[in-house]
Design a protein around this motif. Structure first.
Motif: not given
Length: 473
Positions: A224-228, A303-310, A323-329
């Protein structure tokens, strides 16, 4: 401008190191040794392209040889320069130590844009680059083992292996000179998805921590967590698909070169990837809205921002809008050093790259072991385990008088394939490393973020290796 960006990336890594090093009890001389790159090989070589010779700029950096071989990917990018490769090699050292993979850190880079070359031309460049590495003893199963990175994949690794094997006739361990190879050429099942799957395991573990989730106002669990997702390449696509299909996460936003799309109710990532493959763009995907600003992914509600590029995608200029609560590198160095304080003040948890994207090097380690043992995982034990489990099922049926269905029997009694063992080993690695980081974070009063805790955990292991060598009293 691009060179300044890479220099800032390297400085950002050094700043994070210095911050964590100040919180350890290791000798200053030892810390100075760990901080610096041991060897930097800068090369220029000619390759004939369209009947004209083109001089290619390339690098291989070995950051630390406290353990050998050194290990790290090779990226093909027009933005490659020495500072970037040094930064990535440094991160590899700490990443390997953190997840208990017995390698020193290394990295390679070739300054080209792969899209501007044909397959034949790319093969020429890759083989010539490999030849340069061989000449200087910068490649070998016991020396330095490359792997795929941005702009490269199994195809390039196959060319590297073939070139190495041509020069090193009779080397029984030549397959282990490079990882990320095709399955038919000594690769391992589960390698392609490894980094993305590792991101999923690490993120899932964080989201299962009641204390951490209470601090940021989220419920536990990934479901249910919203990911970008920023970047739909190998890492981003597998992170998204596994998080959705196995974890129950909702993908509300995706950003790529052609733009950023958003749907607050979620998008089926499998259908989106298929749509992009068929149409050459994500734009127009049913139910999605294109943002006017491609970089608007940073400030999307999730909820979670996932930068998966450079690297350096989140910086001082845009960190305040998150606005995310978590950044997943998921990428290497996507959050710049000058953004860390802003994110910390906002109460945002940053799960650092040196931990979260370690799935790739972990499974590369498994491939290296497979190549050195000259046997695929599961070959010895799969049928034995399957027969043992089948006998147990027979015993249960005989004892209870009930018959288990054929499909259920197949699930219960099957032996583990190579990919099952790889996923199991990766999951164990990511979970164990998470708790090592959290232990440092919870026990040290001056450590308030996961990045510093991860650096300290890695530094303690590397420092122990050096001290055990007797080099530093």
């Amino acid at each position: 401008m691009k060179g300044e960006k890479q220099a800032a990336f390297y400085q950002s890594v050094l700043n994070s190191f210095d911050k964590a090093a100040a919180l350890t009890d290791l000798p200053k001389g030892l810390l100075s040794q760990i901080r610096e790159c041991n060897a930097v090989y800068q090369m220029r070589f000619p390759v004939k392209i369209n009947n004209q010779f083109q001089v290619i700029e390339a690098y291989r950096v070995q950051h630390s040889q406290h353990r050998t071989p050194t290990k790290g990917g090779i990226r093909f990018s027009s933005q490659v320069n020495q500072e970037e490769v040094m930064a990535l090699a440094s991160l590899m050292t700490f990443k390997c130590a953190l997840v208990d993979v017995p390698f020193g850190g290394a990295k390679g880079g070739v300054k080209i844009s792969p899209r501007k070359y044909t397959e034949v031309q790319l093969e020429k460049i890759t083989r010539r680059y490999t030849t340069e590495l061989i000449r200087k003893n910068f490649i070998g199963a016991a020396l330095d083992v490359p792997a795929p990175d941005y702009g490269t994949g199994a195809r390039e690794m196959a060319w590297i292996f073939d070139t190495y094997n041509t020069f090193k006739i009779g080397d029984i361990d030549s397959l282990a000179c490079v990882t990320g190879k095709p399955i038919t050429q000594g690769g391992i099942r589960g390698r392609t998805e490894a980094t993305g799957r590792g991101v999923y395991y690490g993120l899932r573990e964080l989201l299962n921590q009641a204390d951490e989730m209470e601090a940021v106002g989220l419920t536990t669990g990934i479901s249910g967590k919203r990911l970008v997702i920023q970047g739909l390449g190998n890492v981003g696509s597998y992170t998204a698909t596994i998080s959705q299909n196995e974890g129950g996460a909702i993908i509300v936003g995706v950003s790529e070169l052609e733009g950023t799309i958003y749907n607050p109710d979620g998008m089926d990532i499998d259908k989106l990837i298929k749509y992009r493959k068929e149409n050459g763009t994500m734009i127009g995907f049913p139910g999605s809205k294109k943002l006017e600003d491609r970089d608007g992914w940073v400030s999307l509600d999730c909820d979670v921002l996932v930068p998966a590029a450079l690297e350096s995608q989140i910086h001082k200029g845009n960190a305040g809008s998150i606005k995310a609560k978590i950044i997943a590198e998921a990428a290497n160095g996507p959050v710049s050093d000058d953004a860390e304080d802003i994110l910390r003040d906002k109460g945002i948890i940053v799960l650092p790259d040196m931990y979260l994207n370690a799935g790739g090097v972990t499974v590369s380690y498994f491939e290296w072991l497979k190549n050195l043992s000259h046997m695929r995982f599961g070959r010895m034990e799969k049928r034995f385990n399957q027969n043992t489990y089948s006998s147990l099922v027979d015993l249960v049926e005989k004892t209870t008088g009930k018959v288990i269905g054929k499909r259920e029997r197949q699930v219960v009694a099957r032996g583990a394939d190579e990919v099952d063992l790889v996923r199991s080993g990766l999951e164990e690695t990511m979970i164990t490393a998470y708790y090592q980081i959290k232990d440092v974070k919870s026990r040290r009063k001056r450590v308030h973020d996961y990045r510093s805790a991860a650096f300290i955990a890695a530094l303690n292991k590397i420092g122990s290796d050096y001290l055990n060598m007797g080099i530093f009293p």
